[in-house]
Design an enzyme around this catalytic site. Structure first.
Site, short mmCIF file in Angstrom:
data_model
loop_
_atom_site.label_atom_id
_atom_site.label_comp_id
_atom_site.label_asym_id
_atom_site.label_seq_id
_atom_site.Cartn_x
_atom_site.Cartn_y
_atom_site.Cartn_z
N SER A 1 -2.11 -5.60 1.57
CA SER A 1 -0.76 -5.88 1.09
C SER A 1 -0.57 -5.67 -0.41
O SER A 1 0.55 -5.52 -0.88
CB SER A 1 -0.36 -7.31 1.48
OG SER A 1 -1.29 -8.23 0.95
N HIS B 1 1.70 -4.89 7.48
CA HIS B 1 2.18 -3.71 6.75
C HIS B 1 1.86 -2.40 7.47
O HIS B 1 1.94 -1.33 6.87
CB HIS B 1 1.57 -3.68 5.34
CG HIS B 1 1.90 -4.91 4.56
ND1 HIS B 1 3.11 -5.07 3.91
CD2 HIS B 1 1.21 -6.06 4.37
CE1 HIS B 1 3.13 -6.27 3.33
NE2 HIS B 1 1.99 -6.88 3.60
N LYS C 1 8.69 -8.14 8.34
CA LYS C 1 8.61 -7.05 7.37
C LYS C 1 9.37 -5.84 7.90
O LYS C 1 10.59 -5.81 7.79
CB LYS C 1 7.15 -6.79 7.03
CG LYS C 1 6.69 -7.98 6.16
CD LYS C 1 5.28 -8.03 5.75
CE LYS C 1 5.12 -9.21 4.80
NZ LYS C 1 3.88 -9.94 4.98
C1 LIG Z 1 3.41 -11.23 4.87
C2 LIG Z 1 2.10 -11.29 5.47
C3 LIG Z 1 1.77 -12.32 6.36
C4 LIG Z 1 2.66 -13.50 6.60
O1 LIG Z 1 3.74 -13.16 7.37
P1 LIG Z 1 5.09 -13.98 7.31
O2 LIG Z 1 5.77 -13.56 8.55
O3 LIG Z 1 5.81 -13.60 6.07
O4 LIG Z 1 4.73 -15.43 7.33
C5 LIG Z 1 0.54 -12.27 6.97
N1 LIG Z 1 -0.34 -11.27 6.72
C6 LIG Z 1 -0.06 -10.29 5.85
C7 LIG Z 1 -1.06 -9.21 5.63
C8 LIG Z 1 1.16 -10.27 5.20
O5 LIG Z 1 1.43 -9.31 4.32
#
Ligand SMILES: *Cc1c(COP(=O)(O)O)cnc(C)c1O
Length: 403
Positions: free
Chosen positions: A191, A219, A250
């Site tokens: 990320s 991602h 996302k």
């Molecule tokens: C954003 C993210 C999460 C958490 O997800 P949310 O739905 O925002 O709680 C978990 N793992 C990774 C790699 C992320 O980038």
């Protein structure tokens, strides 16, 4: 007790943080928690009454505000209301939850799927339900905080291997009792860096040492693979990942998290993971939005092609302008700054010129590796991207990062 009069460890902790934040605000280094007041298409937002190009979003395919997804959410509210009758296990399950889980299983080519109310909670609860005392969990050093927290919460022996270093992972696995339960867990796309896990070698190691493999596709869904199905499609290694975790917050413009996998795994999680049993179900609008978004991804494959082209243009263009974009291969594009002050200065300039980008500094990344963490979206146009890169280059020259 009043924070202002108390002088214990808690009060000191609060005071230290408040002081740090207020210092940043005074020095004009605080760019966080900025409220967006309006969306303008898939890649522009209004902040403080000013239109800005969005280069910090996770909505990689530009699906926030997509009419079909909005409509699905609105219809779900009309049909079910805004909340549920509680936790999934008891009265909280709706037909739309079952539908969403089938959609996810199908999209991930798995037998079944389970959803939770956030991605963060999904990692916490899934890792800590699968492994516990006496077991081993192996985690990439750059894994997301939610994975780290899940590993800590599990009580399993927690081994962290050097980022994407499969030799290091193998040494640790070889060093573990053969009959111990083992879980290997990593981000599919990292990320903060945008690079991709070495799935071919990681999957081979898991097979060799009898370890379960869990990947977090926050991602990679909608980003990797010809049809956006993620890491297994990218490497053409369907079935390589046992526990296919992802978020609905996302590329999927909703909220929530999921795991896809074998029927038995999902049934186990549905009856053993505490975040499923003790926390309320996803609201109907969010479940319906997520369900529709997976369909939109398959119906509009041009978005993935455009995202890939945009990422290429952005990475190549920044490199050509003299920046270090680290190991990225995806839409997450770090612009290495080094110290925190340089990252703040670059951000300030970019904001003045109407670019919404954000700095990532320690402790989120190691000291000396502060960066702008820019993202590019399918909804950006090539001209917008050129403008953004020119702004970043001008800022880079002003702070002496490039010449
Ligand atoms: C954003 C993210 C999460 C958490 O997800 P949310 O739905 O925002 O709680 C978990 N793992 C990774 C790699 C992320 O980038």
């Amino acid at each position: 007790m009043d924070v202002k009069t108390a002088n214990d460890a808690v009060a000191r902790r609060i005071a230290a943080m408040v002081e740090r934040i207020e210092g940043m605000q005074r020095r004009n280094e605080y760019f966080y928690n900025l409220p967006v007041t309006e969306l303008r298409g898939g890649s522009k937002v209004v902040v403080n009454g000013r239109e800005m190009g969005m280069y910090a979003s996770y909505s990689y395919l530009g699906l926030v505000g997509h009419p079909r997804i909005n409509k699905a959410a609105q219809e779900a509210i009309d049909r079910y209301g805004t909340g549920t009758h509680g936790v999934r296990t008891l009265a909280g399950t709706l037909a739309i939850h079952k539908e969403l889980e089938e959609t996810i299983a199908d999209f991930k080519r798995a037998e079944a799927a389970i959803t939770y109310t956030s991605g963060y909670v999904t990692n916490l609860t899934v890792v800590s339900t699968l492994v516990g005392r006496g077991d081993y969990v192996f985690s990439d050093k750059l894994n997301h905080a939610s994975i780290v927290d899940g590993c800590l919460m599990s009580g399993a022996k927690f081994r962290r291997f050097r980022h994407n270093d499969m030799d290091a992972l193998e040494r640790m696995l070889a060093d573990t009792p053969a009959d111990a339960a083992k879980l290997v867990v990593a981000d599919a796309v990292f990320s903060m860096d945008g690079d991709i896990i070495d799935l071919p070698r990681m999957a081979a190691l898991c097979k060799k040492y009898n370890a379960w493999l869990m990947l977090d596709e926050a991602h990679s869904v909608g980003v990797l693979g010809k049809t956006g199905r993620g890491i297994e499609e990218h490497f053409d290694m369907w079935g390589a990942v046992d526990i296919k975790m992802g978020t609905l917050s996302k590329t999927i413009p909703s909220v929530g998290g999921y795991v896809a996998g074998d029927k038995a795994l999902i049934k186990f999680l549905r009856h053993a993971s505490r975040a499923y049993i003790f926390s309320a179900a996803l609201p109907p609008a969010q479940a319906a939005a997520a369900n529709e978004a997976f369909k939109v991804i398959l119906d509009e494959p041009w978005r993935i092609e455009k995202l890939n082209a945009n990422a290429r243009q952005f990475i190549d263009g920044l490199k050509a302008r003299g920046f270090d974009t680290m190991q990225t291969e995806t839409a997450i594009v770090p612009v290495l700054c080094g110290d925190d002050e340089t990252a703040f200065a670059l951000t300030r300039y970019a904001h003045e010129k109407g670019l919404f980008v954000l700095p990532v500094v320690s402790p989120a990344v190691p000291v000396g590796l502060a960066r702008l963490r820019a993202t590019v979206l399918a909804s950006h146009e090539p001209d917008d991207i050129e403008y953004a890169m020119d702004v970043i280059a001008e800022a880079g020259r002003q702070v002496g990062l490039i010449d």
